[in-house]
Design a protein around this motif. Sequence first.
Motif: not given
Length: 734
Positions: A234-235, A237-238, A299-305, A332
Motif C-alpha cells: 500500500p505504501l 501504491n500511495k 505518506v508513511v505517517t498518513d497510512m500508519y500511526q 503497522g
Amino acid sequence: MEKEYLQTDEKKRMLTDTLALLRLTQSVIQPDDFARVRNTIQQGIDNNHYQRDRFGINPAIHNLATARLLCEKISPDRNMILAILLYSLCKSEYIDENELVGTWGEDIAKLIHGLLKVSTLYSKQAAMESDNFRKLLLTFAEDIRVIIIMIVDRLALMRHINHHPNEKMVHDVAYEANYLYAPLAHRLGLYAIKSELEDLSLKYTNRDTYTDIAHKLNETKTKRDAYINGFIEPLRNKLDTTGIKYEIKGRTKSIYSIWNKIKKQNNDIDHIYDLFAIRIIIDSEPEKEKSDCWMAYSVVTDMYQPNPSRMKDWLSIPKSNGYESLHITVHGPDDRWVEVQIRTRRMDLVAEKGLAAHWKYKGIRSEEGLDTWMNNVRDILETAETGPMELMKNMRMDIYDKEVFVFSPKGDLYKLPYGASVLDFAFHIHTRLGMSCTGGRVNGRNQKLGYKLQSGDTVEINTSSTQVPKLDWLNFTVTSKARNKIRQSVHEMANRTSSLGKELLERRFKNRKIDLQEATLMRLIKKTGYKTVTDFYTAVASENIDINNIIAQYEELERRATETVTARSAEEFQLSPTDEQTAEQSDVLVIGNNIKGVNYRMAKCCNPIYGDDVFGFISSEGVIKIHRTDCSNARNIRDKYPYRLINTRWSGKLGEQFGATLRIVGNDDIGIITNITSIINKEKDAQLRSISIESNDGLFQGFLVVGIRDTAQLNDITRKLRTIKGIKDIKRYR
C-alpha cells in the motif's frame, strides 16, 4: 597428492574448491601457475612440511577455501591467491623467503613477507582487546592486501571450526574475530564478511542464544516476508501517486545485530521494534532532497500511526559525522511496530560508505586518519574497473608511522612516539622503573638505555638500586613524561646536594668561630670560578673542593678588606693626595662619580658596573672606554693595541647607579613575572629599568635591565631571583 594425506570428505571438498577456483580465476591466472603451485605443495607434503594446524585442519583444504572466498567475496587476484597457497610452506621454512622473488616475483614475496611478519605477533601472547594491537597489526602488515587476506582467512577458519572439540580454542578465535577482524572488515566496506564473522562469533561464544534467535527467524521467515510485502504494497501504491522516483525494500537484521538489540533494550525477540526495517531511498535533485523526504514521511505517517518518542530527524540537523536521514517507527498491521528509514540516494551513499563512516554511529571507536585512509581503500574495492587489488599494490600503510608499539614480557602492548628509547619505555611503565633503569633486554638481547625501539619489540627493563637519573639522559628520551621526570629529579638532587654543601660549610665556619659574611662569600665564589651559588655548594658537598682551602681564601679576602679600610682611614687622617693625584702618579685611572677632567665612558659591549675588574682603552677619538677584563673584545684589544691600555680601578667614593642586563629562562607559570618584578622593586637603591619577555611551548625567556649600585648588589638580586619557583636559569648578559 598422496592418498593418505587427504581424508575422504577432504578429497571431495578439495575437488569442489579447486574447480570453483579455476572457474573464478580464468581471467587473472597464468597457464602454469596452478601446476607449479601443486608441484611445490606436493614436494612440501613429501618432506613433511605441509602439516595440519592446531585445529587439525589440512592446510591444503584451508588455503583453497580462503582463495575461493577471496574471489567470491572480494575480487580474484593472481598474486594474492598464490601468496595464500604458498604461505604455509614459507611459514614451515620449506620455502626460503629469500628465494621467493626469483621464483614467484617481488609482489608475491612482499605479500608472503607481510603475512609472516604479522604471524610473529601471535607468538607474543598479546591482549587482542587492546586498540594498540589493531594498530600494530596494520603497521606490521605493510600492505593492505595482507590485511584483506587475513580477514578472508579468518572467515574460512571460522566456517571450519564449528563443533570442534576444543571449546576454549574455538572461543578464543571467535572472540578475536569479533573484536579485531569484523571491525576491520567493516571499515573496508566488506559488509557481508563483517556480518558473517559477527554471527559466527556469537554462534561459537553463545551457541544457545544464537540457535534460539536463528530458530525463531527461520520459523517466522515466510510469515515475516509476507508481512513486509503487505506493509510495503500500500505504501508503494500511495508513493507512486506523488511522482517521486524511489526504491523501497525491507530487510531482516543479522542475528548478531538482533542479539545486540535484545541486550540493549533488555527485551525478547518478540518485542524488538526493528527486527526488520523498511528503507525508502529517493532519487532526488539536490534542491528537492528535503522536501521529497518529508513528502514520503507524510505518506508513511498518513497510512500508519507514528510513535513520536522514536522519531529521529537527522534531516533538519544532520549528525556531526554527516549522517542524514529520517527514522520513524510506525504502528503497522497486526499491532506490530515497524521502523522506516527515509533518505535520498546521496544520503544513502554517505551513510553506507562516505562521511558517516557507518562504524562511527554504531559506536565503534575510530580515528580520523584511519577513517580517511580506509575510505579510500573502500572506494578502490567498490569502484575500480581494472581490478581493485591491482591498484592496491603500491598503497603505503604508513598511517601509524609516527608511533611504535612494543610488548612487555607478559604480552601487554604499549604505544610510544616514534624514536622512543628503552628509557622512554621504562618511564612509561612507571616513574620508579625509569629512575632506576640501567638498560633493557630487547627481544632477548641486552641493549643500552638509548636503544631506539621498533614496533613489535619485546622489552624487559633492567634496574639497579644504585642508579640515579643524569642530565645526559635527555639526549636519548623523546616522551614528555621521561624528560620532565629526569629534569625534576636532577634538579631535586642538585638542590639536596647544594643544601648539604651549604650546611657543611656553615658548620665548619661555626666550628672555627668565623662570622660568615655573605658579600665576602659571593666574592670568593666568583673568584673560584663557579657560575652559581648552587654549583659552588654542590662542589663542597661532593668534596670537589677542599673546605679548608675555602676557609683560608675567605679569611684572606676578609684580611685584605680590613687592611684597605685601615689604610684609607690613615691616609685621610694624614691628608694624603686625592684619588686624581694618585692616578696621575701611579699611571692608574681611578673612575667614579667624583672624577673630573677625564673623558671616559663605559663600553657598551660589556656594560661594566662598579665592582667589575676593568681596564681602560684609549679610542681613536681620545675617549677612554672602560671594559670588563672578561669582555669578549678584551683579548683582541690587548693583542692589537697594547700601547692604548690604561690600568683602571674604581673610586672608593661612588653614588651613581649602573645598568646591568640579566638573561632569564623559566616555566611560563601564572604570576612568575609578578614575583620577579616584586623582588627587584623591594631591593633598596635598585630599579627595574626594562623587561622583555618571550613565551614559547610553556617556557619563557627574556632580558631584565636592572639599575644597581655594584656587583655585590647584582649578585644578591640574582640569588634572590633564583629562589622563585619556576626559574630555570638566570645569568648576567654581556
